[in-house]
Every structure is written in C-alpha cells, then in structure tokens.
Design a protein around this motif. Structure first.
Motif, PDB file in Angstrom:
ATOM      1  N   TRP A 226       0.112   2.736   7.034  1.00 49.66           N
ATOM      2  CA  TRP A 226       0.713   1.911   5.988  1.00 49.66           C
ATOM      3  C   TRP A 226       0.523   2.479   4.591  1.00 49.66           C
ATOM      4  O   TRP A 226       1.355   2.245   3.692  1.00 49.66           O
ATOM      5  CB  TRP A 226       0.217   0.470   6.065  1.00 49.66           C
ATOM      6  CG  TRP A 226      -1.203   0.240   5.596  1.00 49.66           C
ATOM      7  CD1 TRP A 226      -2.321   0.177   6.374  1.00 49.66           C
ATOM      8  CD2 TRP A 226      -1.644   0.014   4.256  1.00 49.66           C
ATOM      9  NE1 TRP A 226      -3.438  -0.059   5.610  1.00 49.66           N
ATOM     10  CE2 TRP A 226      -3.045  -0.163   4.304  1.00 49.66           C
ATOM     11  CE3 TRP A 226      -1.009  -0.038   3.014  1.00 49.66           C
ATOM     12  CZ2 TRP A 226      -3.822  -0.404   3.163  1.00 49.66           C
ATOM     13  CZ3 TRP A 226      -1.776  -0.272   1.872  1.00 49.66           C
ATOM     14  CH2 TRP A 226      -3.160  -0.457   1.953  1.00 49.66           C
ATOM     15  N   MET A 227      -0.539   3.250   4.347  1.00 49.70           N
ATOM     16  CA  MET A 227      -0.760   3.785   2.997  1.00 49.70           C
ATOM     17  C   MET A 227       0.242   4.870   2.624  1.00 49.70           C
ATOM     18  O   MET A 227       0.310   5.292   1.466  1.00 49.70           O
ATOM     19  CB  MET A 227      -2.190   4.292   2.853  1.00 49.70           C
ATOM     20  CG  MET A 227      -3.169   3.187   2.521  1.00 49.70           C
ATOM     21  SD  MET A 227      -4.860   3.775   2.284  1.00 49.70           S
ATOM     22  CE  MET A 227      -5.467   3.705   3.965  1.00 49.70           C
ATOM     23  N   MET A 228       1.036   5.338   3.579  1.00 49.71           N
ATOM     24  CA  MET A 228       2.103   6.295   3.290  1.00 49.71           C
ATOM     25  C   MET A 228       3.386   5.614   2.810  1.00 49.71           C
ATOM     26  O   MET A 228       4.343   6.282   2.434  1.00 49.71           O
ATOM     27  CB  MET A 228       2.430   7.107   4.556  1.00 49.71           C
ATOM     28  CG  MET A 228       1.321   8.040   5.006  1.00 49.71           C
ATOM     29  SD  MET A 228       1.024   9.368   3.814  1.00 49.71           S
ATOM     30  CE  MET A 228      -0.589   8.874   3.213  1.00 49.71           C
ATOM     31  N   LEU A 229       3.401   4.276   2.830  1.00 47.52           N
ATOM     32  CA  LEU A 229       4.616   3.536   2.498  1.00 47.52           C
ATOM     33  C   LEU A 229       4.556   3.059   1.057  1.00 47.52           C
ATOM     34  O   LEU A 229       3.554   2.487   0.616  1.00 47.52           O
ATOM     35  CB  LEU A 229       4.767   2.326   3.430  1.00 47.52           C
ATOM     36  CG  LEU A 229       4.622   2.607   4.933  1.00 47.52           C
ATOM     37  CD1 LEU A 229       4.790   1.313   5.714  1.00 47.52           C
ATOM     38  CD2 LEU A 229       5.597   3.668   5.387  1.00 47.52           C
ATOM     39  N   SER A 230       5.631   3.278   0.312  1.00 41.02           N
ATOM     40  CA  SER A 230       5.675   2.853  -1.082  1.00 41.02           C
ATOM     41  C   SER A 230       7.123   2.608  -1.499  1.00 41.02           C
ATOM     42  O   SER A 230       8.061   3.008  -0.814  1.00 41.02           O
ATOM     43  CB  SER A 230       5.044   3.913  -1.991  1.00 41.02           C
ATOM     44  OG  SER A 230       5.769   5.125  -1.920  1.00 41.02           O
ATOM     45  N   GLY A 231       7.283   1.954  -2.665  1.00 40.84           N
ATOM     46  CA  GLY A 231       8.625   1.698  -3.187  1.00 40.84           C
ATOM     47  C   GLY A 231       9.187   0.378  -2.697  1.00 40.84           C
ATOM     48  O   GLY A 231       8.459  -0.526  -2.271  1.00 40.84           O
ATOM     49  N   SER A 232      10.503   0.283  -2.732  1.00 43.33           N
ATOM     50  CA  SER A 232      11.187  -0.934  -2.303  1.00 43.33           C
ATOM     51  C   SER A 232      11.053  -1.126  -0.791  1.00 43.33           C
ATOM     52  O   SER A 232      10.667  -0.203  -0.060  1.00 43.33           O
ATOM     53  CB  SER A 232      12.667  -0.863  -2.674  1.00 43.33           C
ATOM     54  OG  SER A 232      13.320   0.134  -1.896  1.00 43.33           O
ATOM     55  N   ARG A 233      11.417  -2.310  -0.332  1.00 42.02           N
ATOM     56  CA  ARG A 233      11.370  -2.584   1.105  1.00 42.02           C
ATOM     57  C   ARG A 233      12.246  -1.597   1.876  1.00 42.02           C
ATOM     58  O   ARG A 233      11.848  -1.088   2.929  1.00 42.02           O
ATOM     59  CB  ARG A 233      11.818  -4.021   1.361  1.00 42.02           C
ATOM     60  CG  ARG A 233      11.670  -4.472   2.822  1.00 42.02           C
ATOM     61  CD  ARG A 233      12.121  -5.913   2.983  1.00 42.02           C
ATOM     62  NE  ARG A 233      11.955  -6.384   4.344  1.00 42.02           N
ATOM     63  CZ  ARG A 233      10.854  -6.939   4.831  1.00 42.02           C
ATOM     64  NH1 ARG A 233       9.799  -7.093   4.056  1.00 42.02           N
ATOM     65  NH2 ARG A 233      10.791  -7.353   6.084  1.00 42.02           N
ATOM     66  N   GLN A 234      13.443  -1.313   1.344  1.00 40.52           N
ATOM     67  CA  GLN A 234      14.340  -0.372   2.002  1.00 40.52           C
ATOM     68  C   GLN A 234      13.721   1.021   2.073  1.00 40.52           C
ATOM     69  O   GLN A 234      13.796   1.695   3.105  1.00 40.52           O
ATOM     70  CB  GLN A 234      15.678  -0.320   1.260  1.00 40.52           C
ATOM     71  CG  GLN A 234      16.722   0.592   1.893  1.00 40.52           C
ATOM     72  CD  GLN A 234      17.218   0.076   3.239  1.00 40.52           C
ATOM     73  OE1 GLN A 234      17.120  -1.119   3.506  1.00 40.52           O
ATOM     74  NE2 GLN A 234      17.733   0.962   4.069  1.00 40.52           N
ATOM     75  N   GLU A 235      13.090   1.458   0.990  1.00 42.42           N
ATOM     76  CA  GLU A 235      12.444   2.772   0.975  1.00 42.42           C
ATOM     77  C   GLU A 235      11.288   2.817   1.972  1.00 42.42           C
ATOM     78  O   GLU A 235      11.103   3.822   2.675  1.00 42.42           O
ATOM     79  CB  GLU A 235      11.949   3.085  -0.434  1.00 42.42           C
ATOM     80  CG  GLU A 235      13.054   3.392  -1.429  1.00 42.42           C
ATOM     81  CD  GLU A 235      12.564   3.444  -2.861  1.00 42.42           C
ATOM     82  OE1 GLU A 235      13.145   4.212  -3.653  1.00 42.42           O
ATOM     83  OE2 GLU A 235      11.599   2.714  -3.201  1.00 42.42           O
ATOM     84  N   GLN A 236      10.521   1.740   2.060  1.00 44.07           N
ATOM     85  CA  GLN A 236       9.413   1.690   3.012  1.00 44.07           C
ATOM     86  C   GLN A 236       9.916   1.751   4.457  1.00 44.07           C
ATOM     87  O   GLN A 236       9.280   2.376   5.313  1.00 44.07           O
ATOM     88  CB  GLN A 236       8.577   0.444   2.789  1.00 44.07           C
ATOM     89  CG  GLN A 236       7.793   0.454   1.488  1.00 44.07           C
ATOM     90  CD  GLN A 236       6.875  -0.743   1.362  1.00 44.07           C
ATOM     91  OE1 GLN A 236       6.123  -1.073   2.274  1.00 44.07           O
ATOM     92  NE2 GLN A 236       6.939  -1.414   0.220  1.00 44.07           N
ATOM     93  N   LEU A 237      11.037   1.107   4.724  1.00 44.91           N
ATOM     94  CA  LEU A 237      11.604   1.149   6.073  1.00 44.91           C
ATOM     95  C   LEU A 237      12.031   2.563   6.447  1.00 44.91           C
ATOM     96  O   LEU A 237      11.824   3.002   7.589  1.00 44.91           O
ATOM     97  CB  LEU A 237      12.775   0.177   6.178  1.00 44.91           C
ATOM     98  CG  LEU A 237      12.409  -1.310   6.240  1.00 44.91           C
ATOM     99  CD1 LEU A 237      13.658  -2.167   6.077  1.00 44.91           C
ATOM    100  CD2 LEU A 237      11.692  -1.645   7.542  1.00 44.91           C
ATOM    101  N   VAL A 238      12.618   3.280   5.506  1.00 44.13           N
ATOM    102  CA  VAL A 238      13.000   4.676   5.763  1.00 44.13           C
ATOM    103  C   VAL A 238      11.746   5.515   6.041  1.00 44.13           C
ATOM    104  O   VAL A 238      11.706   6.315   6.994  1.00 44.13           O
ATOM    105  CB  VAL A 238      13.795   5.248   4.576  1.00 44.13           C
ATOM    106  CG1 VAL A 238      14.018   6.749   4.758  1.00 44.13           C
ATOM    107  CG2 VAL A 238      15.127   4.542   4.427  1.00 44.13           C
ATOM    108  N   GLN A 239      10.719   5.348   5.207  1.00 46.34           N
ATOM    109  CA  GLN A 239       9.478   6.104   5.387  1.00 46.34           C
ATOM    110  C   GLN A 239       8.829   5.775   6.730  1.00 46.34           C
ATOM    111  O   GLN A 239       8.391   6.678   7.460  1.00 46.34           O
ATOM    112  CB  GLN A 239       8.519   5.794   4.233  1.00 46.34           C
ATOM    113  CG  GLN A 239       9.012   6.248   2.872  1.00 46.34           C
ATOM    114  CD  GLN A 239       8.386   5.458   1.730  1.00 46.34           C
ATOM    115  OE1 GLN A 239       7.523   4.600   1.934  1.00 46.34           O
ATOM    116  NE2 GLN A 239       8.846   5.733   0.515  1.00 46.34           N
TER     117      GLN A 239
END
Length: 323
Positions: A226-239
């Motif tokens: 989870w610590m690799m996820l950042s930005g908007s919800r859409q950006e986090q889903l892509v990551q």
C-alpha cells in the motif's frame, strides 16, 4: 545516550575483532534508528557496518531477521542480505551488536514508473512466497495494540504538546481515529513481511533491490504494497493493478486485503508520530526533524488525522469494480 560509545576508534576496534580493517575513512549513511557506516577494506571491497540501537531488538530477533534475509537471497529474491563470516551474521563487541553488508549502489526507485512497479510486484510476490513459509518466533506481529494503543500511550508520555486547545483537539481526534480504525483491521492471513516497504527502502539495479528489513514483522501481504500507492483514487488503482500484475505471476493476492489499506495507513501515521516522540532525546532526531514537536506540527497532524477519519469511511479500493 545510546551512541556516545560509538566513536571511530570503537568502530575500528569492533571491526578489528573480526579481522576486518579500515582502509578508508568511515562515511556515515542515513539511518535514524541504527548507526550505519560505509568503508573500504582492501580484501573485501566496499562494506557497510550497522550498529544496532541498544534494547530495540534482542539478539534472537535480529538473528531472525538475518535468517529471513538469507532465505530470501537463497530463493533468488533481490534483497541486500548480511554477510556471513564463519557461519555467523550478527556480531558483538563490548556489548554492542553489529552486522556487515557488501556495499550496494543503485538509482532511486521511481514509484511513478509502471515498469518498475510491475517488477517490484514480482519481487514482493517472491518475498511473500518465502515469507509464507518462514514463520517468526521472536519478532512481533503487526497489531493495533502496538501501532495504535502503545503509540497513543507513548504520545501521552513523550509528545511535547502545550496543554490547552491544541492538545485537547489532537488527542480527541486521535482517540476517534483509534476507535474507528481498530475494528477495521482484521487480517485473515499473515506472513513474514518487509513491513517498511517504501521508496526509500528500494534501489533500482537493473531491477528492484529491497533493503533495510529492520522493521520486519508478520502481517497481511498488503502491508508491503500500500505504501507504493499515491495520488487520486484512479491513479492508485492504476498503480495497484500494475503491482499486482507482477505479484500474481508468482502468487495469488486476496482482494479482501484491500479493505485493510486505510486502517494500516492510520496505524502507520500514529506509530510514526510516537516513534519520533520516543526518540526525541537522540540528538539525530531534532537535527533531522526540526519541525517535530512544534505547535504548527501538532495542528497539522490534527488536520491529517481528521482527513484519515474520513478516509476510513470511504469504500476500499476495488480492482473488481474498476475493471
């Protein structure tokens, strides 16, 4: 203080007790919890020595971390494992525990690079494959008792918040956060983790290299993601989708664990504040975190914790609905 004994002469003597001698000066590397130095030895090349903070981990807990790193390295996972000398990886000199690594370099990991994220996902899958078969007997689990309740007690004892409205508002929000986050953190399956997997603990050397397993514990697999996820919800889903594309080439990931992300984020926030408060008497901390323990800091943290309360109410990330 914990490190007043750790003079250059002491370090040279500790290394000399292992028949390893300094052929260059000591270069202090960034490390707040322990003390880490790079040096050169004519026979072994560039090395790194880590002196462990007294009374943080016992000898068995450090050896367990080293055993996990050795198992990972033997399984082909890209990690920086400690050197073994005469079958041992942990050494002691005049009551100070230390270990040695070959010095490794690399570029900073790019969390916004999808190719690198997918490669990291594969390595995390391999790491967790080993971690699932490597139970910890001495190291603690990732729990709300430690990360929330013990951290709360530490902040009450050590945080330098002036009595008044700032303290009342901060601890009021913190208490509500703990009450809300605790029942949401119910991991169904735990394994041995890196547990502090953020961009600062990843190098890029023709692929990701994971370093610094000092916080190694058992917990849910999503903690290392989870610590690799950042930005908007859409950006986090892509990551997230990119990381899991690599991860699931090795092992399956339970989508149910996505509901643990926001409770884990809350736990890390509280634990990090308590860690700073607990270490504030170490001169390295005021020097490197001068903004901590100021009125502005506690007001900002009150706002951040309030935002996290809202995040705990939001629907968890879901790749099923996104796809």
């Amino acid at each position: 203080m914990e490190y007043t004994q750790l003079t250059p002469d002491f370090i040279a003597d500790a290394l000399g007790s292992m028949d390893i001698y300094l052929d260059s000066g000591l270069l202090a590397l960034n490390s707040y919890e322990n003390r880490v130095y790079r040096f050169k030895n004519d026979e072994l090349g560039a090395l790194v020595v880590k002196f462990y903070r007294p009374e943080r981990w016992c000898k068995e807990q450090i050896q367990e971390e080293h055993g996990f790193l050795t198992a990972l390295s033997q399984a082909g996972v890209r990690v920086a494992a400690p050197m073994s000398l005469q079958g041992e990886t942990l050494f002691e000199y005049q009551g100070r525990l230390f270990a040695l690594w070959q010095s490794v370099g690399g570029r900073q990991f790019e969390a916004d690079n999808l190719e690198q994220l997918e490669a990291l996902g594969e390595q995390l899958g391999r790491l967790h494959q080993v971690g699932g078969a490597f139970p910890l007997r001495h190291r603690p689990r990732l729990t709300t008792a430690d990360y929330l309740h013990q951290s709360y007690d530490m902040l009450k004892q050590k945080a330098q918040i002036k009595a008044g409205s700032t303290a009342r508002e901060f601890f009021g929000v913190l208490e509500r956060l703990i009450t809300k986050a605790e029942p949401l953190y119910r991991p169904r399956h735990e394994l041995t983790l890196h547990c502090d997997c953020h961009v600062g603990n990843i190098l890029w050397r023709d692929g990701p290299l994971l370093v610094d397993f000092d916080d190694c514990r058992s917990g849910p697999a999503v903690q290392d993601i989870w610590m690799m996820l950042s930005g908007s919800r859409q950006e986090q889903l892509v990551q997230l989708d990119t990381i899991l594309a690599g991860y699931e080439t090795v092992r399956n990931f339970s989508q149910a664990e996505l509901a643990l992300i926001e409770p884990l984020r809350a736990m890390r926030m509280v634990h990090h504040m308590a860690w700073l408060a607990a270490r504030w008497q170490d001169p390295a901390f005021p020097a490197n975190f001068p903004w901590f323990n100021t009125d502005d800091y506690w007001l900002q943290q009150t706002r951040i914790l309030s935002d996290q309360l809202t995040a705990l109410d939001a629907p968890p990330l879901s790749l099923t609905s996104w796809n």
